[in-house]
Write a protein that holds these residues in place. Structure first.
Motif, mmCIF file in Angstrom:
data_model
loop_
_atom_site.group_PDB
_atom_site.id
_atom_site.type_symbol
_atom_site.label_atom_id
_atom_site.label_comp_id
_atom_site.label_asym_id
_atom_site.label_seq_id
_atom_site.Cartn_x
_atom_site.Cartn_y
_atom_site.Cartn_z
ATOM 1 N N LEU A 383 -9.601 -7.694 1.809
ATOM 2 C CA LEU A 383 -9.296 -6.358 1.288
ATOM 3 C C LEU A 383 -7.867 -6.003 1.636
ATOM 4 O O LEU A 383 -7.256 -6.598 2.525
ATOM 5 N N CYS A 384 -7.327 -5.040 0.889
ATOM 6 C CA CYS A 384 -5.956 -4.588 1.140
ATOM 7 C C CYS A 384 -5.982 -3.072 1.164
ATOM 8 O O CYS A 384 -6.256 -2.439 0.147
ATOM 9 N N ASP A 385 -5.769 -2.482 2.328
ATOM 10 C CA ASP A 385 -5.792 -1.023 2.404
ATOM 11 C C ASP A 385 -4.515 -0.464 3.019
ATOM 12 O O ASP A 385 -4.402 0.742 3.210
ATOM 13 N N ARG A 403 0.191 -3.839 -6.297
ATOM 14 C CA ARG A 403 -0.695 -4.987 -6.087
ATOM 15 C C ARG A 403 -0.145 -5.867 -4.972
ATOM 16 O O ARG A 403 1.054 -5.877 -4.696
ATOM 17 N N GLU A 407 -4.823 -9.170 -1.634
ATOM 18 C CA GLU A 407 -6.016 -8.366 -1.924
ATOM 19 C C GLU A 407 -7.052 -9.267 -2.610
ATOM 20 O O GLU A 407 -6.761 -10.414 -2.941
ATOM 21 N N CYS A 427 -3.837 -11.283 5.117
ATOM 22 C CA CYS A 427 -3.506 -9.854 5.196
ATOM 23 C C CYS A 427 -2.622 -9.632 6.427
ATOM 24 O O CYS A 427 -3.119 -9.316 7.516
#
Ligand code: FMN
Length: 487
Positions: A383-385, A403, A407, A427
């Motif tokens: 995930l990419c937060d 983007r 992710e 990440c």
């Protein structure tokens, strides 16, 4: 010989430092380390990456020692500082297992909250690094992280930063940006948006609208461009508007991100790229430009310093030696592992061509239970937060999205990214926060794992580990580096 720019003359009355303690993100070169180096008469550099998030998370952890709130109290517009403290400060820290609250992401169109937090995060870090002495302090930014730069540099300048250093790209826009910020001018900072023609998009910053007060002109910091090749230094030096005040020339053995190998990449049996003579700048050509320069990447020894000065450099920029010192902000358990592995010769540092979402090669220290281990990577929910290292892109409806190749693949491809670009990506944003004790805990209980970067040359740390078996401070590292010159 190129004359120094007028801004540089009005910047600092200090003689250029022999040693630059390199910026090490995120928050590895934190205010404490930079302060120690500055107090010893050299240039201490704080990392400027993600300082909005760092401030918000430290406040949520109860602001141990009260340093964040002490610096916030010095911010020239108390109402702005008070808003951030109110939003994030938890006097008792977070309850066990409670995730950190998100911070607003910096986009091309930036809202007040995100700009305020970025200005404050950078102000706090520089203010603390400069507190209580007259030494000089710099801040390090990455050219790739363009969206954050105007607000971040403004915050650092409000705290009186003496040097701005920028690598990971060609920093053409920074000299002008620093001039504009010194006068609190409303400005438009060009940013690259994938799929849009160059020059179409820019980040706007209006200091007066943001802070609501007229402040006296700021001191314009000196600007050092961190580049890997003499041609890039020559290019930047050619035109006055984009000319920096000096260069850090960084070779491929440096910690953090490296420039990609030039020419057809040759991989060794472990899949690591082989850097060759073409990946090193021609130092004679750099010296011929006539601007001050420092050499970085495997120069962190007394002999390295002497060699750099013999080649015409003012001095050296050093990372790894300081990252392993007791003044760095690495999580103490991680630092202990690294120092032990250095001392007994077991620590390995490799170059990962795929890991960083920026696309630049990234030096990775092999550390158990970190993302240098494929099983640990496989167990991480993708995930990419945070999104500091992703890119803005043009959507089909002509708006700008964001983007990151780290992710989830489907999401990235839906946003027009190439599937092949996601393979092997890690990440970094979340991992780097864990390196400094600010890692996220997910609602599922998953805790983000670290990913440690160090330089490939461990000769200096190994020799210091013999001199100081219980670890060394930044002052001890500096004394060792400078001894032959000072005696
Ligand atoms: C832990 C670590 C993090 C780093 N992060 C950054 C960074 O965020 N930006 C940057 O320009 N350089 C970064 N660097 C590179 C250093 O500033 C410095 O140029 C380099 O480490 C010098 O090589 P040495 O480690 O052999 O002394 C990092 C280095 C280390 C060891």
């Amino acid at each position: 010989m190129i004359p120094a720019s007028p801004q540089a003359d009005s910047a600092v009355g200090h003689k250029p430092p022999t040693i630059i303690q390199g910026g090490m993100g995120a928050a590895v070169s934190s205010w404490r380390l930079a302060s120690q180096v500055a107090q010893a008469g050299q240039l201490g550099v704080v990392s400027g990456v993600g300082l909005d998030l760092v401030l918000a998370r430290r406040l949520q952890d109860g602001d141990q020692g009260g340093h964040m709130r002490r610096a916030l109290a010095a911010f020239p517009v108390p109402a702005v500082a008070a808003r951030a403290a109110k939003r994030y400060f938890l006097p008792e820290g977070r309850a066990a297992g409670r995730p950190y609250a998100p911070v607003p992401r910096l986009a091309v169109k930036q809202g007040r909250r995100s700009q305020e937090l970025s200005v404050l995060g950078n102000f706090v870090e520089v203010w603390l690094a400069k507190e209580g002495h007259h030494g000089i302090v710099g801040i390090n930014y990455l050219e790739k992280v363009q969206l954050a730069t105007p607000a971040a540099a403004y915050g650092a300048m409000l705290a009186g930063v003496d040097y701005v250093l920028m690598g990971a790209g060609l920093p053409r826009e920074i000299p002008r940006l620093l001039n504009q910020l010194a006068g609190h001018h409303s400005l438009s900072f060009p940013v690259t948006v994938a799929g849009a023609e160059p020059g179409r998009f820019a980040v706007a910053l209006d200091p007066f609208a943001l802070l609501g007060v007229t402040l006296p002109p700021l001191h314009r910091p000196r600007f050092l461009a961190i580049v890997s090749a003499h041609v890039l230094a020559e290019y930047l030096a050619r035109t006055e508007e984009i000319r920096p005040d000096g260069f850090v020339i960084e070779g491929p053995r440096a910690g953090g991100h490296n420039a990609p190998p030039r020419g057809k990449s040759v991989l060794d049996e472990f899949g690591e790229p082989q850097f060759g003579p073409r990946d090193y700048a021609d130092i004679e050509k750099v010296a011929a430009i006539g601007l001050p320069f420092w050499l970085a990447g495997a120069y962190g020894t007394p002999e390295g310093l002497r060699a750099a000065q013999a080649a015409g450099a003012v001095g050296i920029q050093v990372g790894t030696l300081f990252a392993l010192s007791s003044d760095s902000n690495f999580d103490p358990a991680i630092r202990e592992t690294l120092v032990e592995g250095t001392a007994d010769g077991t620590l390995q540092v490799t170059t990962d061509l795929r890991g960083s979402p920026t696309g630049f090669p990234f030096k990775v220290a092999k550390v158990a239970r970190s993302l240098s281990d494929a099983d640990v990577v496989a167990a991480r929910p993708r995930l990419c937060d945070l999104g500091f290292l992703g890119v803005p892109y043009l959507r089909s409806n002509d708006t700008v999205g964001h983007r990151c190749p780290s992710e989830p693949e489907k999401q990235f491809v839906r946003k027009g990214g190439a599937k092949g670009d996601t393979a092997g990506r890690l990440c970094l944003c979340n991992a780097l926060m864990t390196n400094v004790g600010l890692g996220q805990t997910r609602a599922t209980g998953y805790v983000e794992k670290p990913l440690v970067t160090l330089g490939a040359d461990l000769d200096g740390p190994q020799r210091l580990a013999v001199l100081h078996p219980d670890g060394w401070t930044a002052h001890q590292a500096l004394a060792w580096l400078l001894e032959p010159i000072e005696s």
